[in-house]
Design a protein around this motif. Structure first.
Motif, short mmCIF file in Angstrom:
data_model
loop_
_atom_site.label_atom_id
_atom_site.label_comp_id
_atom_site.label_asym_id
_atom_site.label_seq_id
_atom_site.Cartn_x
_atom_site.Cartn_y
_atom_site.Cartn_z
N THR A 204 61.95 19.66 2.33
CA THR A 204 63.18 20.40 2.63
C THR A 204 63.93 19.72 3.76
N GLU A 205 65.14 20.19 4.01
CA GLU A 205 65.97 19.67 5.07
C GLU A 205 65.99 20.67 6.22
N GLY A 206 65.95 20.16 7.45
CA GLY A 206 65.96 21.03 8.61
C GLY A 206 66.54 20.34 9.83
N VAL A 207 66.53 21.05 10.95
CA VAL A 207 67.06 20.54 12.21
C VAL A 207 65.96 20.62 13.26
N ILE A 208 65.86 19.56 14.08
CA ILE A 208 64.88 19.49 15.16
C ILE A 208 65.38 20.31 16.35
N HIS A 209 64.50 21.11 16.95
CA HIS A 209 64.83 21.90 18.14
C HIS A 209 63.71 21.81 19.16
N HIS A 210 64.02 21.94 20.41
CA HIS A 210 63.08 22.14 21.52
C HIS A 210 61.95 21.10 21.57
N MET A 211 62.31 19.86 21.76
CA MET A 211 61.31 18.79 21.86
C MET A 211 60.78 18.73 23.29
N THR A 212 59.67 19.37 23.54
CA THR A 212 59.06 19.35 24.87
C THR A 212 57.55 19.39 24.76
N GLY A 213 56.90 18.74 25.68
CA GLY A 213 55.46 18.87 25.84
C GLY A 213 54.60 18.43 24.68
N GLY A 214 55.06 17.49 23.86
CA GLY A 214 54.25 17.00 22.76
C GLY A 214 54.45 17.74 21.45
N SER A 215 55.40 18.67 21.41
CA SER A 215 55.66 19.39 20.16
C SER A 215 57.17 19.63 20.03
N PHE A 216 57.57 20.02 18.84
CA PHE A 216 58.98 20.32 18.58
C PHE A 216 59.06 21.34 17.47
N GLY A 217 60.19 22.01 17.38
CA GLY A 217 60.42 22.99 16.33
C GLY A 217 61.33 22.41 15.27
N ILE A 218 61.07 22.78 14.02
CA ILE A 218 61.96 22.42 12.92
C ILE A 218 62.40 23.72 12.26
N GLU A 219 63.70 23.84 12.09
CA GLU A 219 64.26 25.05 11.50
C GLU A 219 65.01 24.68 10.23
N LYS B 269 66.53 26.70 6.35
CA LYS B 269 67.25 27.93 6.02
C LYS B 269 66.40 29.18 6.08
N ARG B 270 65.09 29.05 5.76
CA ARG B 270 64.23 30.23 5.71
C ARG B 270 63.16 30.28 6.77
N TYR B 271 62.68 29.12 7.21
CA TYR B 271 61.51 29.08 8.08
C TYR B 271 61.79 28.29 9.35
N ARG B 272 61.01 28.61 10.37
CA ARG B 272 61.02 27.87 11.62
C ARG B 272 59.56 27.59 11.97
N GLY B 273 59.23 26.33 12.24
CA GLY B 273 57.85 25.98 12.52
C GLY B 273 57.73 25.04 13.69
N ILE B 274 56.56 25.04 14.30
CA ILE B 274 56.25 24.15 15.41
C ILE B 274 55.37 23.02 14.89
N TYR B 275 55.74 21.79 15.22
CA TYR B 275 55.01 20.60 14.79
C TYR B 275 54.68 19.77 16.02
N LYS B 276 53.57 19.07 16.00
CA LYS B 276 53.18 18.17 17.09
C LYS B 276 53.74 16.78 16.82
N TYR B 277 53.93 16.00 17.89
CA TYR B 277 54.41 14.63 17.75
C TYR B 277 53.47 13.82 16.85
N THR B 278 52.17 14.13 16.87
CA THR B 278 51.20 13.38 16.07
C THR B 278 51.26 13.74 14.59
N GLU B 279 52.02 14.77 14.21
CA GLU B 279 52.11 15.21 12.82
C GLU B 279 53.31 14.64 12.07
#
Length: 69
Positions: free
Chosen positions: A32-47, A49-59
């Motif tokens: 899917t397509e999303g937007v990167i948000h809140h890149m801090t402390g080794g993780s970031f959020g991807i949002e 249309k339906r979901y928002r998730g937290i991913y680690k830099y290593t993922e």
């Protein structure tokens, strides 16, 4: 901007907060397509249309995160 606020996607392009990306969603397991948000402390959020998730830099490679150019 802090040093860890910029990382590379699985193709080697620099991605940062606010970039549009394509990725394999960990909830639906679909590309899917999303937007990167809140890149801090080794993780970031991807949002998307339906979901928002937290991913680690290593993922980045696990979830095939690619910057949309």
């Amino acid at each position: 901007m802090r040093k860890f606020d910029k990382i590379e996607d699985c193709d080697g392009n620099i991605i940062q907060s606010g970039d549009t990306i394509t990725f394999k969603n960990r909830v639906t397991d679909l590309i899917t397509e999303g937007v990167i948000h809140h890149m801090t402390g080794g993780s970031f959020g991807i949002e998307d249309k339906r979901y928002r998730g937290i991913y680690k830099y290593t993922e980045v490679h696990i979830y095939q995160i690619r910057k949309k150019i």
